[in-house]
Every structure is written in C-alpha cells, then in structure tokens.
Design a protein around this motif. Sequence first.
Motif, short mmCIF file in Angstrom:
data_model
loop_
_atom_site.label_atom_id
_atom_site.label_comp_id
_atom_site.label_asym_id
_atom_site.label_seq_id
_atom_site.Cartn_x
_atom_site.Cartn_y
_atom_site.Cartn_z
N LEU A 1 58.29 32.00 -71.71
CA LEU A 1 58.42 32.69 -73.60
C LEU A 1 57.88 33.90 -73.52
O LEU A 1 58.42 35.09 -73.60
N ILE A 2 56.99 34.09 -72.64
CA ILE A 2 56.13 35.43 -72.77
C ILE A 2 56.79 36.46 -71.58
O ILE A 2 56.44 37.57 -71.51
N MET B 1 68.43 36.04 -79.24
CA MET B 1 67.61 36.22 -80.55
C MET B 1 68.91 35.34 -81.52
O MET B 1 69.95 36.01 -81.69
N MET C 1 61.45 42.29 -73.24
CA MET C 1 62.08 43.28 -73.88
C MET C 1 61.23 43.93 -74.88
O MET C 1 61.81 44.60 -75.61
N MET C 2 60.37 44.06 -74.28
CA MET C 2 59.21 45.06 -74.95
C MET C 2 58.82 46.63 -74.94
O MET C 2 59.31 46.76 -73.66
N ASP D 1 67.48 40.51 -76.39
CA ASP D 1 68.24 39.60 -75.81
C ASP D 1 69.81 38.67 -75.63
O ASP D 1 70.01 38.99 -74.83
N LEU E 1 60.82 44.59 -79.74
CA LEU E 1 61.78 43.84 -79.19
C LEU E 1 63.42 44.01 -79.18
O LEU E 1 63.69 44.24 -80.44
N ARG F 1 59.91 36.36 -71.20
CA ARG F 1 60.69 37.18 -71.53
C ARG F 1 60.44 37.72 -72.47
O ARG F 1 61.30 39.15 -72.54
N ILE F 2 59.52 37.84 -73.25
CA ILE F 2 58.77 39.30 -74.36
C ILE F 2 58.81 40.09 -73.79
O ILE F 2 58.90 41.78 -74.02
N LYS F 3 57.78 40.17 -72.71
CA LYS F 3 57.37 41.04 -72.19
C LYS F 3 58.82 41.89 -71.23
O LYS F 3 58.87 43.17 -71.22
#
Length: 105
Positions: free
Chosen positions: A62-63, A99, A69-70, A96, A93, A65-67
């Motif tokens: 998850l982290i 969501m 998109m950020m 991707d 974000l 993935r967040i990186k």
Amino acid sequence: PEHQKLIDESNLLLERQLIFDALDSDPFELMKVDGGEEGSGGDDNKEMEKDNLEEKRKNRVLIARIKKMMTVVSCTRTTNLEGYSSIQAVVQLANDGKMQDVKDN
C-alpha cells in the motif's frame, strides 16, 4: 520567470523525496517485521505471527502504491523566532485505476 519555475519544481520534487524518506523510515513500524524469537510460544503465537507478517506485507504494498501516485503540489516551511517550525504541504494522489468512487485528481 522560467528559471523560477525550474527552482519551484525542484523544491517540490525535494519535498516529495523527503516525504518518501519519512515513509521509508517507517517510524510507526507499519512495515517492519519484528525480529523476535521464532518458534517460541504455541500454535496461537505462530498464527498471530503469520497474520502480523501478512499485515506488514500489505502495508508495504500500500505504501509503495501511494508513493507511485503522490505529487507535492505546494509546500510552505516557516520558522518563528523561538525556533518552532511548521510545514504545510498540499499532496495530490493521482487515480491509479484501483480507486473506487474517486475522480481523476
């Protein structure tokens, strides 16, 4: 003006990297696998350990993935005369495709 845009964009990329570094340092140990003694305890302990490992793995995914998109849109750092600092950042974000019920940005 063009030179200033380049400086601003560089600063935003630096702020993004600082956020990545903070996430990678894992201060709340969301991704860290405990190095405890293996095999100690009974079957219940092994099951909890297995669940914990799976949770940490999901957190890592998850982290990551967040990186991906950020983007840092803006960031302001201030320090007062007493030495207290404040950082205010707007982070975006990107959608991707995974969501649900979220517009593009």
